[in-house]
Design an enzyme around this catalytic site. Structure first.
Site, mmCIF file in Angstrom:
data_model
loop_
_atom_site.group_PDB
_atom_site.id
_atom_site.type_symbol
_atom_site.label_atom_id
_atom_site.label_comp_id
_atom_site.label_asym_id
_atom_site.label_seq_id
_atom_site.Cartn_x
_atom_site.Cartn_y
_atom_site.Cartn_z
ATOM 1 N N TYR A 258 -6.384 -0.912 -8.888
ATOM 2 C CA TYR A 258 -5.669 -0.568 -7.782
ATOM 3 C C TYR A 258 -5.630 -1.605 -6.736
ATOM 4 O O TYR A 258 -4.299 -1.934 -6.379
ATOM 5 C CB TYR A 258 -6.414 0.427 -6.969
ATOM 6 C CG TYR A 258 -5.747 1.075 -5.725
ATOM 7 C CD1 TYR A 258 -4.736 1.972 -5.661
ATOM 8 C CD2 TYR A 258 -6.135 0.608 -4.553
ATOM 9 C CE1 TYR A 258 -4.169 2.381 -4.548
ATOM 10 C CE2 TYR A 258 -5.516 0.802 -3.507
ATOM 11 C CZ TYR A 258 -4.518 1.721 -3.278
ATOM 12 O OH TYR A 258 -3.974 1.969 -2.144
ATOM 13 N N VAL B 104 2.427 1.847 -3.402
ATOM 14 C CA VAL B 104 1.477 2.129 -4.533
ATOM 15 C C VAL B 104 1.031 3.467 -4.218
ATOM 16 O O VAL B 104 0.860 4.343 -5.395
ATOM 17 C CB VAL B 104 0.345 1.121 -4.616
ATOM 18 C CG1 VAL B 104 -0.789 1.909 -5.433
ATOM 19 C CG2 VAL B 104 0.796 -0.247 -5.104
ATOM 20 N N GLU B 105 0.841 3.934 -2.876
ATOM 21 C CA GLU B 105 0.452 5.198 -2.725
ATOM 22 C C GLU B 105 1.552 6.405 -2.977
ATOM 23 O O GLU B 105 1.291 7.479 -3.443
ATOM 24 C CB GLU B 105 -0.156 5.370 -1.197
ATOM 25 C CG GLU B 105 -1.539 4.550 -0.925
ATOM 26 C CD GLU B 105 -2.601 5.260 -1.817
ATOM 27 O OE1 GLU B 105 -2.444 6.511 -1.909
ATOM 28 O OE2 GLU B 105 -3.708 4.524 -1.972
ATOM 29 N N THR B 106 2.792 6.077 -2.345
ATOM 30 C CA THR B 106 3.823 7.097 -2.352
ATOM 31 C C THR B 106 5.041 6.578 -2.592
ATOM 32 O O THR B 106 6.186 7.285 -2.434
ATOM 33 C CB THR B 106 3.820 7.869 -0.872
ATOM 34 O OG1 THR B 106 4.363 6.786 0.153
ATOM 35 C CG2 THR B 106 2.557 8.296 -0.552
ATOM 36 N N ILE C 161 0.935 -1.097 -0.063
ATOM 37 C CA ILE C 161 0.068 -0.124 -0.087
ATOM 38 C C ILE C 161 0.980 1.179 -0.175
ATOM 39 O O ILE C 161 0.681 2.331 -0.755
ATOM 40 C CB ILE C 161 -0.800 -0.036 1.109
ATOM 41 C CG1 ILE C 161 -2.128 -0.860 1.001
ATOM 42 C CG2 ILE C 161 -1.302 1.475 1.487
ATOM 43 C CD1 ILE C 161 -3.292 -0.227 0.320
#
Ligand SMILES: [Ca+2]
Length: 331
Positions: free
Chosen positions: A315, A163-165, A160
C-alpha cells in the site's frame, strides 16, 4: 481514457475489498462525486424514538447491552438508540467480506510471487495518473494550503485520495451504521475494534449533527474521500473550508484532513520516502515480490508514516509511486 478508467474501477473496488482497506465491491460509482450529494448528509439528526428494539436486531442481547453501555457512558437517550438500531440492517456481504472462506486448493510453490506486480497494476494506471493531475488542478488552492499548513508534500495528499477512492469516484455506498453494527455483532475476528468504531460513529454523528442513517462508505465503515474510520474522523478530521462542519465527503475538508493525518503521524516535509536498492545494503529495506523476482527498496521514516494510514508495504509503495507519477506528469 475515461472508459478505460471506469472499466478498471470495478477491478480496483474488488482489490480494495480484498485488502480490507476500502469499498464495497458491489458498488461501482461512475459519476464523479460532487459536493451537492454530500449536503444530504448534513441534516440535524431526526428524533428516532422507540420504547424497545425492533427489526433485525430486535432480540439481540449484545445490541441491548451496547445500547445500555452508550446510555451509561455517553448519556445517550435509550429510546433514541432503540429507535436508531431498530432500523439497522444485518448485511450478509459484509459478513462474507470480513470472513472470507479459507483457501482449500493446492498450496502454491511460491505463494507471494508477483504479489507486488499484481497490486501495483491496480493503482499505478494511466487513469489514476490523469485523474490525479485533474484532481490536483481542480483543488490547487486547497492542496497548496494543506501542504503549507501541515507540512506535507502535496503529491502524497493527492495519491492517498487516489489509492483510497480513485479521487472520490469510489467512496462506497454501504450505510456506515449497518456496516459497523454488522461487524460488531455478527462477526468475531475484529468485533472489539468495530464496536469501538461504532461507539465513535455515534459520538461523531452527535457532535457533527449528522443523521446516523445517512453516512455511507466502505463495507468496513471507512468514510469519505480519504476513507477515515470514525475514531480517526473524530480525532483528525478538520473543517478545512471553514463552513462549520467537518465533512469528509467534501473535497476541501478531505484534503485538509488527510494532510493533518500525515502531520500527526510525523511526516517530514521535503524528505525522501523510498528508493530502489540491493538486497545486501544495510539499513531499513523492504522486499516486494515482483513477477520477475524480488525488488528491494531502501525506505525512510516517511514510508512508515504512509503505513500508519494502512499497515502494508505494498500500500505504502503504491501511494509513493502514484505520488511520484502524478508529480512528474504535472511538471
Ligand atoms: Ca467543512
Amino acid at each position: 481514457m475515461k472508459n478505460t478508467g471506469y472499466k478498471r474501477l470495478s477491478k480496483l473496488a474488488l482489490a480494495l475489498a480484498l485488502t480490507g482497506c476500502a469499498s464495497n465491491p458491489a458498488v461501482k460509482t461512475d459519476v464523479p462525486y460532487t459536493n451537492n450529494s454530500t449536503r444530504t448528509v448534513l441534516k440535524h439528526a431526526p428524533e428516532y424514538q422507540a420504547p424497545g428494539l425492533s427489526g433485525t436486531y430486535a432480540s439481540s442481547l449484545p445490541v441491548q447491552n451496547f445500547i445500555r453501555d452508550m446510555v451509561l457512558k455517553h448519556r445517550f437517550s435509550e429510546s433514541y438508540l432503540n429507535g436508531l438500531f431498530s432500523q439497522a440492517k444485518r448485511l450478509d456481504y459484509v459478513i462474507r467480506l470480513e470472513n472470507p472462506p479459507p483457501y482449500s486448493g493446492p498450496k502454491p510453490a511460491h505463494p507471494k510471487k508477483g504479489s507486488w506486480t499484481r497490486y501495483r497494476q491496480q493503482f499505478i494506471t494511466e487513469a489514476h495518473i490523469t485523474h490525479g493531475v485533474d484532481f490536483w488542478s481542480s483543488n490547487v488552492d486547497a492542496i497548496k494550503k494543506a501542504s503549507i499548513t501541515y507540512g506535507v508534500d502535496p503529491e502524497y495528499i493527492v495519491a492517498i485520495i487516489g489509492v483510497e477512492t480513485f479521487f472520490g469516484r469510489n467512496i462506497g455506498k454501504t450505510r456506515t451504521l449497518d456496516a459497523l453494527t454488522t461487524l460488531s455483532f455478527d462477526t468475531q475476528r475484529r468485533a472489539k475494534f468495530f464496536t469501538t468504531e461504532l461507539e465513535n460513529f455515534l459520538l461523531m454523528t452527535r457532535e457533527e449533527s449528522y443523521d446516523p442513517l445517512k453516512p455511507v462508505g466502505s463495507w468496513a465503515g471507512a468514510m469519505g474521500l480519504g476513507q477515515f474510520m470514525p475514531s480517526s474522523f473524530r480525532k483528525l478530521a478538520v473543517d478545512f473550508n471553514n463552513d462549520g462542519h467537518r465533512n469528509l465527503w467534501d473535497q476541501d475538508d478531505a484534503i485538509g484532513s488527510v494532510a493533518n493525518y500525515f502531520s500527526h503521524s510525523g511526516w517530514q516535509h521535503n524528505m525522501p520516502v523510498a528508493e530502489p536498492t540491493q538486497a545486501d545494503r544495510s539499513g531499513p529495506i523492504i522486499e516486494l515480490s515482483a513477477s520477475n523476482g524480488s525488488e528491494y527498496w531502501h525506505v525512510h521514516p516517511n514510508f512508515k508514516v504512509i503505513k500508519k494510514y494502512n499497515n502494508s508495504d505494498k500500500y505504502a509503495m503504491a501511494v509513493h509511486q502514484l505520488a511520484q507519477a502524478i508529480k512528474q506528469r504535472r511538471l
